[in-house]
Every structure is written in C-alpha cells, then in structure tokens.
Scaffold this motif. Structure first.
Motif, short mmCIF file in Angstrom:
data_model
loop_
_atom_site.label_atom_id
_atom_site.label_comp_id
_atom_site.label_asym_id
_atom_site.label_seq_id
_atom_site.Cartn_x
_atom_site.Cartn_y
_atom_site.Cartn_z
N ARG A 9 0.83 -1.19 0.00
CA ARG A 9 0.00 0.00 0.00
C ARG A 9 0.87 1.25 0.00
N TYR A 35 -2.78 2.59 -13.79
CA TYR A 35 -2.85 4.04 -13.84
C TYR A 35 -1.86 4.64 -12.85
N GLN A 37 -1.44 8.39 -10.64
CA GLN A 37 -2.12 9.63 -10.26
C GLN A 37 -1.16 10.57 -9.56
N LEU A 43 -5.00 11.57 -13.35
CA LEU A 43 -5.03 10.13 -13.58
C LEU A 43 -4.59 9.83 -15.01
N LEU A 45 -3.44 6.75 -17.78
CA LEU A 45 -3.34 5.34 -18.11
C LEU A 45 -1.90 5.03 -18.54
N PHE A 91 -2.41 2.94 -9.44
CA PHE A 91 -3.63 2.15 -9.30
C PHE A 91 -3.68 1.06 -10.37
N ALA A 101 -15.20 -4.43 -20.23
CA ALA A 101 -13.94 -3.72 -20.00
C ALA A 101 -14.15 -2.26 -19.69
N GLU A 103 -16.24 -0.92 -17.72
CA GLU A 103 -16.49 -0.67 -16.30
C GLU A 103 -15.24 -1.03 -15.52
N GLN A 104 -14.51 -0.04 -15.10
CA GLN A 104 -13.24 -0.29 -14.42
C GLN A 104 -13.37 -0.05 -12.92
N TYR A 105 -13.01 -1.07 -12.16
CA TYR A 105 -13.03 -0.99 -10.72
C TYR A 105 -11.58 -0.89 -10.24
N PHE A 106 -11.33 0.14 -9.45
CA PHE A 106 -9.97 0.43 -9.03
C PHE A 106 -9.62 -0.24 -7.71
N GLY A 107 -8.34 -0.58 -7.60
CA GLY A 107 -7.80 -1.04 -6.33
C GLY A 107 -7.53 0.14 -5.42
N PRO A 108 -7.02 -0.13 -4.21
CA PRO A 108 -6.78 0.95 -3.24
C PRO A 108 -5.53 1.78 -3.56
#
Lengths: 115, 109
Positions: A9, A35, A37, A43, A45, A91, A101, A103-108
């Motif tokens: 993390r 990604y 940031q 942000l 890619l 990320f 594809a 719909e992108q769900y991000f990690g922490p």
C-alpha cells in the motif's frame, strides 16, 4: 469477491532502486489497467492488458517502466531505476466481469515515494 | 486523442442542496461516460455511468445527463449529505478512458 488487491500500500525507496508493484485483479475478468495519479497530471493510463497480453503501453513514461501479466490473477509494474519524479499513487483496475472492460473498478492504490 | 475538461475544480454546497459538475469531451466517437468518486487515501469508485445511446440516467440521489451534440455531460447530486464530500472525476471512453482533472466537492453541514 475481494475486489482488486494491490500491494504494497505504501512504498518508500531511494533513487536508483528497483520498485515492484503488484496487483491481483477481480477474478474472472479479461482486462487489467495500470494508472498513475499525481497532482500535476491527474489520472493517467500507463498500460492495459487483455487476456494477459499488453495491448496499449503508450502511456508508459519511459524504458525504466515495465509491466507484466504472467496469468489472469496477477500483474506487476516495475520501475528500474526509480527516480524522485516517479513518486505518485499507482492504481490497478479491472472490470467486474469478462466482456465489460469499460467498467473499471480500481484497487486501493500503492503510494510510492522515491527519495 | 480524447481531451476531457471538467468544471468547477472546487465546489462547496450547503448540506441538503444540489451539486452539479460538468464535463466536455472532444472525440465524438467516445461512447461511454463514467463518473468516479475518490475519497482520501482510496482508489476511485465508480458511482454512475452512461452510454452514448442514452440521454439521462438516475440512481437514487445521483443522476447523469449526456448531450452528444454539444459533447458534454453532467453529474447531478441532490439532497447532498456530508458523506458526499470527496473528489469527483468524469471520464470519456472511445478505446480507453480519459479522465477529467477532478472536482473537489465539500458539503457544508
């Protein structure tokens, strides 16, 4: 489902050292995105994979950056050698299921600090 | 490539009032427009999205509108609550997502 998992993390390293960031995407997907940031650039890619194959790496800043996806459950982003300007939050993102594809769900995220 | 502009960069709203964030995009071929909410120390969270064949979509207190002709889309949050305070990002996708620069929304109790 645990969602996208990233490790570590937080990472603090000295300039010139190698850094490896890890990502475990949502299971059963077929895409994975990395990604970066920063306050200055927002942000961005860096690279994305489809079925473990890199599709577009045009966002990778330079040759010091490399990414791999040896299987559908794991990806790494490596920086060698690291520089202070690489300090950012990185990320990983994946879709919730195959075929979605967009719909992108991000990690922490991994907060990287290079001193 | 795609260019996404987002306004305003900061927005303060009294609790209970509505908040509106606007984005414009440049590539008329973009066909998917998501909105993300990012809280401090966390990754962006997808809160609502809209496809180019739809003009409006609503999910409880959140709605998104899309004007394809003008190439702009907006996020509307009604009856704002303190937990709505966060940074919100719009994005547009043709082959990959291009993000706006973010709006820091603060809800004043």
């Amino acid at each position: 489902d645990a969602g996208v998992i990233q490790s570590p993390r937080h990472e603090v390293t000295e300039m010139g050292q190698e850094v490896t960031l890890r990502c475990k995407p949502i299971s059963g997907h077929d895409y994975l995105f990395w990604y970066r940031q920063t306050m200055m650039r927002g942000l961005e890619l860096l690279i994305y994979f489809n079925n473990n194959v890199p599709i577009d790496d045009s966002g990778m800043p330079e040759d010091r950056f490399s990414a791999k996806m040896p299987n559908a459950s794991f990806s790494t982003l490596k920086i060698q050698p690291s520089e202070p300007r690489d300090s950012a939050v990185y990320f990983c993102a994946s879709p919730p299921k195959a075929g979605r594809a967009y719909e992108q769900y991000f990690g922490p995220g991994t907060r990287l600090t290079v001193t | 490539g795609e260019n996404v502009e987002q306004h305003p960069s900061t927005l303060s709203v009294q609790e209970g009032d509505s908040a509106v964030i606007k984005c414009t995009y440049s590539d008329s071929a973009s066909n998917y427009f998501p909105w993300y909410k990012q809280e401090l120390g966390k990754g962006p969270q997808l809160i609502i999205d809209i496809r180019s064949n739809v003009g409006e979509k609503k999910d409880q207190r959140i709605a998104v509108t899309l004007n394809k002709t003008a190439k702009h889309f907006s996020l509307h949050i009604t009856e704002t609550q303190p937990e709505d305070s966060a940074v919100y990002f719009c994005a547009a996708r043709r082959e990959k997502l291009t993000f706006g620069t973010g709006t820091r929304l603060t809800i004043i109790p």
